[in-house]
Design an enzyme around this catalytic site. Structure first.
Site, mmCIF file in Angstrom:
data_model
loop_
_atom_site.group_PDB
_atom_site.id
_atom_site.type_symbol
_atom_site.label_atom_id
_atom_site.label_comp_id
_atom_site.label_asym_id
_atom_site.label_seq_id
_atom_site.Cartn_x
_atom_site.Cartn_y
_atom_site.Cartn_z
ATOM 1 N N TYR A 84 42.787 30.445 36.150
ATOM 2 C CA TYR A 84 42.555 31.802 35.657
ATOM 3 C C TYR A 84 43.606 32.713 36.266
ATOM 4 C CZ TYR A 84 40.136 36.308 34.973
ATOM 5 O OH TYR A 84 39.794 37.594 34.630
ATOM 6 N N ASP B 48 50.275 31.943 41.296
ATOM 7 C CA ASP B 48 49.199 32.925 41.303
ATOM 8 C C ASP B 48 48.349 32.668 42.547
ATOM 9 O OD1 ASP B 48 47.003 34.519 41.043
ATOM 10 O OD2 ASP B 48 46.593 34.002 38.951
ATOM 11 N N LYS C 188 42.992 40.290 45.923
ATOM 12 C CA LYS C 188 41.841 39.973 46.779
ATOM 13 C C LYS C 188 42.074 40.297 48.264
ATOM 14 C CE LYS C 188 39.560 37.290 43.281
ATOM 15 N NZ LYS C 188 40.130 36.504 42.213
HETATM 16 C C1 LIG Z 1 40.595 36.957 40.815
HETATM 17 C C2 LIG Z 1 41.808 36.328 40.231
HETATM 18 C C3 LIG Z 1 42.627 37.006 39.321
HETATM 19 C C4 LIG Z 1 42.261 38.332 38.727
HETATM 20 O O1 LIG Z 1 42.168 39.329 39.679
HETATM 21 P P1 LIG Z 1 41.306 40.653 39.336
HETATM 22 O O2 LIG Z 1 41.526 41.520 40.526
HETATM 23 O O3 LIG Z 1 39.908 40.196 39.145
HETATM 24 O O4 LIG Z 1 41.881 41.218 38.085
HETATM 25 C C5 LIG Z 1 43.809 36.403 38.931
HETATM 26 N N1 LIG Z 1 44.164 35.197 39.390
HETATM 27 C C6 LIG Z 1 43.403 34.498 40.242
HETATM 28 C C7 LIG Z 1 43.858 33.186 40.739
HETATM 29 C C8 LIG Z 1 42.190 35.037 40.678
HETATM 30 O O5 LIG Z 1 41.414 34.315 41.490
#
Ligand SMILES: *Cc1c(COP(=O)(O)O)cnc(C)c1O
Length: 435
Positions: free
Chosen positions: A147, A242, A275
């Site tokens: 994701y 990511d 995060k």
């Molecule tokens: C949480 C997450 C996102 C999205 O971040 P948001 O702050 O919720 O928009 C994107 N990539 C990864 C790997 C994530 O865990």
């Protein structure tokens, strides 16, 4: 106790559902996968939160990762309070943005420059635009089960073959918008090689969660990671990590430092963070080599902007958090705590004869009701969902809060004590015995 009392979580959920779609502002909070009523959090402290009924829980979500120090860490709290007194937002630069950028770059050497934004979605979407702008190419590769936020081009599932591109996973995403997104199986080297043979020269980037936390906890294998890196370099595509979830969560140097230990000289081209770097405030970032980052506006042609980007209160929260987790001994002790949870759960499952596998890195963990760790999304999805739901509710009833879906990772914070871990393992042992 609750049978004679009004369930205030239910009352709030009913009220929420009238004014907020599904009663929640992010879908997984709604407990749709596991059933039941979401807990409305009243307050949190350290490793715990209390719901609307005043019920206490040991928290293994930590806002889905950011709360690596636990809730209400006094150092972070003071930094936030001080920053708030100086003003919430200016729409003009501040020194703290430089400090946070410097702190991030210090620990993640693949980045020479970084741009601050407000959410992981925004960071991932901007990184994608930058990769396309910097290479002059349109096509991208992503992997099933990873994701990267909810930008249109990334809400894609695999098409019918490698020659065809993906299909939208959400209504409202036109097929034309995902026609350049190729979705491959995670950890499948042969498929990756085939895709590069077919499309390599048109690829702007390969985007990956190095340790995929959005299909629970699945590591990219070393040969797979190595091949991704080699092929990107060979074909001139950018390798985008990511690390919104793994960044400053699995190690101080993030997941890329874990792979650099296994693959000498390993670095991604672009890194996406979120995060933990905000410590619980809306803050995210993306960065990479100077030459690529200078393609961004105002120095370059790739447009990117944000009214609240580098927000002074959020940067104070993130900076204080990063400084705390850079202190000597922090990672050894966090990792030991996470290991002890994973070992305890594994032993309890084994004793009850429940098929179980688990993995962890730093303060992030995942477990499966499967005898072996899965290597890709299809395997993750073979995990026993009704059994997981029983486990989830069994733990919840015993005051342990894990992610309400079997395809989500879990998080241990520095505030979790050995006693918390022992209580969690004891609760799990009781539930396993009933599975
Ligand atoms: C949480 C997450 C996102 C999205 O971040 P948001 O702050 O919720 O928009 C994107 N990539 C990864 C790997 C994530 O865990």
């Amino acid at each position: 106790m609750l049978t004679t009392m009004t369930d205030l979580n239910q009352t709030l959920f009913n009220r929420a559902a009238r004014v907020i779609p599904g009663g929640v502002n992010s879908p997984v909070r709604a407990f749709r996968a596991v059933g039941g009523t979401p807990r409305f959090v009243q307050r949190a402290q350290g490793a715990y939160f209390w719901d609307a009924n005043g019920q206490k829980y040991i928290d293994y979500i930590g806002s889905w990762g950011p709360m690596i120090l636990g809730h209400g860490n006094p150092v972070v709290l003071e930094a936030v309070q001080k920053a708030a007194l100086d003003g919430f937002s200016f729409g003009a630069p501040t020194e703290r943005e430089i400090e946070l950028a410097e702190e991030i770059l210090k620990h993640v050497p693949s980045m020479e420059m970084v741009r601050l934004v407000s959410s992981g979605t925004e960071a991932g979407m901007s990184a994608l635009r930058l990769a396309r702008g910097a290479t002059g190419r349109s096509k991208i590769i992503k992997f099933e089960g990873c994701y990267h936020g909810h930008a249109d081009a990334l809400l894609v599932k695999a098409g019918s073959g490698l020659a065809t591109f993906g299909n939208p996973t959400s209504a409202g995403v036109p097929p034309e918008v995902v026609q350049h997104t190729l979705v491959l199986e995670y950890n499948n080297v042969a498929q990756l090689e085939e895709a590069f043979q077919l499309h390599g020269k048109e690829l702007a980037c390969v985007m990956i969660e190095p340790i995929a936390g959005n299909m629970n906890f699945v590591r990219a294998s070393v040969p797979f990671m190595k091949r991704c890196r080699e092929l990107c370099t060979e074909y001139g595509a950018l390798f985008v990590f990511d690390e919104v979830m793994t960044g400053f969560r699995v190690a101080l140097g993030s997941a890329q430092s874990v792979y650099a230990q296994l693959i000498p000289g390993f670095q991604p081209d672009i890194t996406v963070l979120g995060k933990v770097i905000g410590g619980g405030m809306p803050l995210a970032a993306f960065g990479g080599p100077r030459a690529i980052m200078q393609q961004l506006a105002p120095t370059g042609p790739v447009y990117q902007a944000g009214t609240l980007s580098g927000n002074p209160v959020a940067t104070a929260c993130g900076l204080a958090t990063l400084k705390e987790i850079a202190k000597p001994g922090f990672w050894d002790s966090l990792s030991a705590r996470t290991h002890s949870l994973v070992h305890g759960l594994s032993a309890a499952a084994a004793k009850a004869g429940v098929p179980f596998s688990a993995d962890c890195q730093g303060g992030m963990f995942g477990f499966f009701l499967l005898p072996e760790l899965p290597q890709n999304y299809a395997k993750v999805m073979t995990s026993d969902s009704p059994k997981f739901n029983k486990l989830f509710h069994g733990l919840l009833d015993r005051g342990v809060y894990i992610a309400p879906a079997l395809y989500e990772a879990g998080f241990v914070s520095a505030a979790h004590t050995e006693a918390d871990i022992a209580q969690t393992v004891a609760a799990a042992a009781e539930v396993f015995a009933q599975l």
